[in-house]
Design a protein around this motif. Structure first.
Motif, PDB file in Angstrom:
ATOM      1  N   VAL A   1      91.349 -59.317 -35.342  1.00 28.44           N
ATOM      2  CA  VAL A   1      91.849 -59.553 -36.696  1.00 28.44           C
ATOM      3  C   VAL A   1      90.935 -60.630 -37.284  1.00 28.44           C
ATOM      4  CG1 VAL A   1      93.788 -60.261 -38.134  1.00 28.44           C
ATOM      5  CG2 VAL A   1      94.209 -58.993 -36.006  1.00 28.44           C
ATOM      6  N   PRO A   2      89.988 -60.253 -38.128  1.00 32.62           N
ATOM      7  CA  PRO A   2      89.005 -61.220 -38.627  1.00 32.62           C
ATOM      8  C   PRO A   2      89.674 -62.339 -39.418  1.00 32.62           C
ATOM      9  CG  PRO A   2      88.337 -58.959 -39.102  1.00 32.62           C
ATOM     10  CD  PRO A   2      89.758 -58.903 -38.645  1.00 32.62           C
ATOM     11  N   TRP A   3      88.966 -63.435 -39.617  1.00 31.45           N
ATOM     12  CA  TRP A   3      89.471 -64.534 -40.430  1.00 31.45           C
ATOM     13  C   TRP A   3      89.855 -64.027 -41.810  1.00 31.45           C
ATOM     14  CZ3 TRP A   3      90.880 -68.545 -37.867  1.00 31.45           C
ATOM     15  CH2 TRP A   3      90.178 -68.966 -36.735  1.00 31.45           C
ATOM     16  N   HIS A   4      91.042 -64.412 -42.263  1.00 29.66           N
ATOM     17  CA  HIS A   4      91.509 -63.913 -43.556  1.00 29.66           C
ATOM     18  C   HIS A   4      92.671 -64.754 -44.063  1.00 29.66           C
ATOM     19  CE1 HIS A   4      94.512 -62.231 -40.829  1.00 29.66           C
ATOM     20  NE2 HIS A   4      95.294 -62.008 -41.872  1.00 29.66           N
ATOM     21  N   ARG A   5      92.966 -64.614 -45.329  1.00 30.20           N
ATOM     22  CA  ARG A   5      94.245 -65.008 -45.910  1.00 30.20           C
ATOM     23  C   ARG A   5      95.042 -63.730 -46.104  1.00 30.20           C
ATOM     24  NH1 ARG A   5      92.950 -69.435 -50.797  1.00 30.20           N
ATOM     25  NH2 ARG A   5      93.330 -71.304 -49.513  1.00 30.20           N
ATOM     26  N   ASP A   6      96.358 -63.801 -45.922  1.00 29.98           N
ATOM     27  CA  ASP A   6      97.183 -62.615 -46.156  1.00 29.98           C
ATOM     28  C   ASP A   6      97.133 -62.210 -47.625  1.00 29.98           C
ATOM     29  OD1 ASP A   6      97.955 -62.481 -43.509  1.00 29.98           O
ATOM     30  OD2 ASP A   6      99.777 -63.644 -43.821  1.00 29.98           O
ATOM     31  N   ALA A   7      97.149 -63.203 -48.502  1.00 29.66           N
ATOM     32  CA  ALA A   7      97.124 -62.956 -49.951  1.00 29.66           C
ATOM     33  C   ALA A   7      96.836 -64.285 -50.637  1.00 29.66           C
ATOM     34  CB  ALA A   7      98.460 -62.391 -50.427  1.00 29.66           C
ATOM     35  N   GLU A   8      96.613 -64.211 -51.943  1.00 28.49           N
ATOM     36  CA  GLU A   8      96.463 -65.424 -52.739  1.00 28.49           C
ATOM     37  C   GLU A   8      97.742 -65.660 -53.532  1.00 28.49           C
ATOM     38  OE1 GLU A   8      94.075 -67.424 -52.400  1.00 28.49           O
ATOM     39  OE2 GLU A   8      92.559 -66.192 -51.397  1.00 28.49           O
ATOM     40  N   ARG A   9      97.960 -66.900 -53.912  1.00 27.49           N
ATOM     41  CA  ARG A   9      99.093 -67.208 -54.768  1.00 27.49           C
ATOM     42  C   ARG A   9      98.844 -66.648 -56.168  1.00 27.49           C
ATOM     43  NH1 ARG A   9     102.783 -70.685 -53.193  1.00 27.49           N
ATOM     44  NH2 ARG A   9     103.223 -71.336 -55.335  1.00 27.49           N
ATOM     45  N   PRO A  10      99.903 -66.358 -56.923  1.00 25.74           N
ATOM     46  CA  PRO A  10      99.719 -65.805 -58.269  1.00 25.74           C
ATOM     47  C   PRO A  10      98.899 -66.740 -59.163  1.00 25.74           C
ATOM     48  CG  PRO A  10     102.002 -65.595 -57.580  1.00 25.74           C
ATOM     49  CD  PRO A  10     101.330 -66.457 -56.554  1.00 25.74           C
ATOM     50  N   VAL A  11      97.991 -66.155 -59.904  1.00 27.73           N
ATOM     51  CA  VAL A  11      97.158 -66.930 -60.829  1.00 27.73           C
ATOM     52  C   VAL A  11      98.046 -67.547 -61.908  1.00 27.73           C
ATOM     53  CG1 VAL A  11      95.293 -66.823 -62.520  1.00 27.73           C
ATOM     54  CG2 VAL A  11      95.153 -65.477 -60.412  1.00 27.73           C
ATOM     55  N   GLY A  12      97.880 -68.850 -62.130  1.00 27.30           N
ATOM     56  CA  GLY A  12      98.642 -69.538 -63.161  1.00 27.30           C
ATOM     57  C   GLY A  12      99.989 -70.058 -62.716  1.00 27.30           C
ATOM     58  N   CYS A  13     100.338 -69.866 -61.437  1.00 31.08           N
ATOM     59  CA  CYS A  13     101.640 -70.319 -60.931  1.00 31.08           C
ATOM     60  C   CYS A  13     101.568 -71.811 -60.610  1.00 31.08           C
ATOM     61  CB  CYS A  13     102.030 -69.528 -59.692  1.00 31.08           C
ATOM     62  SG  CYS A  13     103.604 -70.037 -58.965  1.00 31.08           S
ATOM     63  N   ALA A  14     102.372 -72.597 -61.305  1.00 24.52           N
ATOM     64  CA  ALA A  14     102.401 -74.045 -61.080  1.00 24.52           C
ATOM     65  C   ALA A  14     103.459 -74.437 -60.047  1.00 24.52           C
ATOM     66  CB  ALA A  14     102.669 -74.771 -62.400  1.00 24.52           C
ATOM     67  N   ASP A  15     104.292 -73.507 -59.666  1.00 27.07           N
ATOM     68  CA  ASP A  15     105.328 -73.743 -58.668  1.00 27.07           C
ATOM     69  C   ASP A  15     104.656 -73.822 -57.293  1.00 27.07           C
ATOM     70  OD1 ASP A  15     107.469 -73.540 -56.828  1.00 27.07           O
ATOM     71  OD2 ASP A  15     108.648 -72.322 -58.219  1.00 27.07           O
ATOM     72  N   ASP A  16     104.739 -74.971 -56.630  1.00 26.27           N
ATOM     73  CA  ASP A  16     103.992 -75.152 -55.383  1.00 26.27           C
ATOM     74  C   ASP A  16     104.791 -74.803 -54.131  1.00 26.27           C
ATOM     75  OD1 ASP A  16     105.772 -77.242 -55.292  1.00 26.27           O
ATOM     76  OD2 ASP A  16     104.253 -78.824 -55.093  1.00 26.27           O
ATOM     77  N   ARG A  17     105.958 -74.196 -54.278  1.00 27.93           N
ATOM     78  CA  ARG A  17     106.700 -73.797 -53.088  1.00 27.93           C
ATOM     79  C   ARG A  17     105.920 -72.745 -52.309  1.00 27.93           C
ATOM     80  NH1 ARG A  17     112.407 -72.216 -55.490  1.00 27.93           N
ATOM     81  NH2 ARG A  17     111.056 -71.704 -57.254  1.00 27.93           N
ATOM     82  N   PRO A  18     105.891 -72.849 -50.984  1.00 22.49           N
ATOM     83  CA  PRO A  18     105.066 -71.931 -50.201  1.00 22.49           C
ATOM     84  C   PRO A  18     105.640 -70.523 -50.132  1.00 22.49           C
ATOM     85  CG  PRO A  18     106.352 -73.328 -48.751  1.00 22.49           C
ATOM     86  CD  PRO A  18     106.591 -73.839 -50.150  1.00 22.49           C
ATOM     87  N   ILE A  19     104.741 -69.564 -50.054  1.00 20.99           N
ATOM     88  CA  ILE A  19     105.067 -68.173 -49.740  1.00 20.99           C
ATOM     89  C   ILE A  19     104.585 -67.969 -48.311  1.00 20.99           C
ATOM     90  CG2 ILE A  19     104.600 -65.751 -50.299  1.00 20.99           C
ATOM     91  CD1 ILE A  19     103.928 -66.757 -53.182  1.00 20.99           C
ATOM     92  N   PHE A  20     105.441 -67.451 -47.429  1.00 23.76           N
ATOM     93  CA  PHE A  20     105.028 -67.446 -46.024  1.00 23.76           C
ATOM     94  C   PHE A  20     105.701 -66.351 -45.217  1.00 23.76           C
ATOM     95  CE2 PHE A  20     108.595 -70.398 -46.466  1.00 23.76           C
ATOM     96  CZ  PHE A  20     109.442 -70.039 -45.428  1.00 23.76           C
ATOM     97  N   ASN A  21     105.131 -66.156 -44.031  1.00 24.30           N
ATOM     98  CA  ASN A  21     105.662 -65.237 -43.031  1.00 24.30           C
ATOM     99  C   ASN A  21     106.321 -66.003 -41.904  1.00 24.30           C
ATOM    100  OD1 ASN A  21     104.628 -62.248 -43.463  1.00 24.30           O
ATOM    101  ND2 ASN A  21     102.948 -63.598 -44.053  1.00 24.30           N
ATOM    102  N   VAL A  22     107.334 -65.388 -41.314  1.00 25.92           N
ATOM    103  CA  VAL A  22     107.883 -65.849 -40.048  1.00 25.92           C
ATOM    104  C   VAL A  22     107.486 -64.809 -39.008  1.00 25.92           C
ATOM    105  CG1 VAL A  22     109.936 -66.541 -38.775  1.00 25.92           C
ATOM    106  CG2 VAL A  22     109.835 -66.900 -41.253  1.00 25.92           C
ATOM    107  N   ASP A  23     106.765 -65.236 -37.973  1.00 28.15           N
ATOM    108  CA  ASP A  23     106.238 -64.338 -36.952  1.00 28.15           C
ATOM    109  C   ASP A  23     107.023 -64.544 -35.660  1.00 28.15           C
ATOM    110  OD1 ASP A  23     104.408 -64.500 -39.028  1.00 28.15           O
ATOM    111  OD2 ASP A  23     102.800 -65.336 -37.800  1.00 28.15           O
TER     112      ASP A  23
END
Length: 305
Positions: A133-155
């Motif tokens: 699984v190469p180095w990666h980000r799962d996704a980017e945060r929405p452009v223009g979103c000022a809300d800094d709460r994290p979006i995340f996975n539980v594995d």
């Protein structure tokens, strides 16, 4: 940041009902958090058996079902099962897992009471065939979103993951710019000088931010590794930026409520206080509706961003 000078905080689900504020802050700053002892032995065994049934079906070769995904085996070069989507729809114990109170209490601490469960899947590293699984980000945060709460996975790890099969993360890369993460992920090979391995035991879990740079090398004599992934997103961010529409959020709220009831009824669950899902404001729920399905294809509710 090297492994040698990085102090790792670890949560223990046996001693708390949620991650602590110190652990939450560690997660915000570093993009990952290890949780030990999340699954008791009975629940772990039930999930191992359930996911083995799905794995056996996938290994037999599933045609015409994109929920079962394959890659090229490291040693054999043949078709090897690597991922199964929508596991909550395919397994009742996985629905109970989605309602784990330590997890949901922790999600609420990080995202607020209007969180939404979004993705659910199982990622597999087959024995001796661990696909890189190469180095990666799962996704980017929405452009223009000022809300800094994290979006995340539980594995959730159903099998132990040693240095041959574990996840590697770059601490703090969740705070990088898009350009910096793209540059790091574009480097050839699986270079680890700025990364740390995250070996785990069966029954442990890890929270990882969708923007933390992570990956895992190809296996060389690796054992079987089955990991169930649940992604959670703050509902307010979803409402404003997507990527799902409003109908999807309501449907997944009802799924979560049903999963909480499923966990309450599970005979193998020990003494625990069930999580109470109480969304508010625009995302408040006026009543419960038993879901017709637990599989809501993303593309049918997709608005982008």
């Amino acid at each position: 940041m090297s492994q040698a000078n990085h102090n790792i905080l670890i949560a223990d689900a046996k001693t708390h009902t949620a991650i602590t504020e110190e652990q939450a802050q560690f997660f915000r700053e570093n993009g990952f958090l290890i949780i030990r002892n999340l699954l008791e032995n009975k629940e772990l065994q039930v999930l191992q058996d359930e996911m083995q049934t799905l794995l056996d079906r996938g290994m037999s070769g599933v045609e015409g079902d994109n929920d079962y995904q394959y890659g090229k085996g490291t040693k054999s070069g043949g078709k090897v099962l690597k991922r199964i989507e929508y596991v909550v729809d395919k397994s009742v114990p996985t629905r109970a897992l989605l309602a784990h109170p330590f997890v949901l209490n922790s999600v609420e601490k990080l995202q607020g009471n209007n969180f939404i469960p979004t993705w659910d899947s199982m990622v597999i590293k087959m024995p001796n065939e661990g696909i890189i699984v190469p180095w990666h980000r799962d996704a980017e945060r929405p452009v223009g979103c000022a809300d800094d709460r994290p979006i995340f996975n539980v594995d959730f790890y159903l099998d132990s993951a040693d240095i041959k099969s574990c996840l590697w993360v770059i601490p703090g890369s969740n705070l990088w710019t898009i350009e910096a993460s793209k540059e790091r992920c574009s480097r050839e090979g699986f270079e680890t000088s700025d990364a740390i391995p995250v070996p785990l035991e069966a029954g442990d879990a890890i929270l990882h931010d969708i923007t933390v740079v992570h990956g895992s090398p190809s296996g060389d004599g690796n054992a079987l590794r089955r990991t169930i992934y649940f992604e959670f997103r703050p509902g307010e961010i979803e409402l404003e930026f997507g990527p799902h529409n409003r109908e999807y959020l309501s449907l997944k709220q009802q799924v979560l409520l049903e999963c909480i009831e499923t966990r309450k009824a599970a005979s193998y669950i020990g003494n625990e206080k069930p999580y109470e899902y109480k969304p508010s404001g625009e995302l408040s729920i006026s009543g419960t509706i038993k879901p017709n399905t637990f599989r809501y294809p993303h593309e049918e509710y997709w608005i982008g961003q």
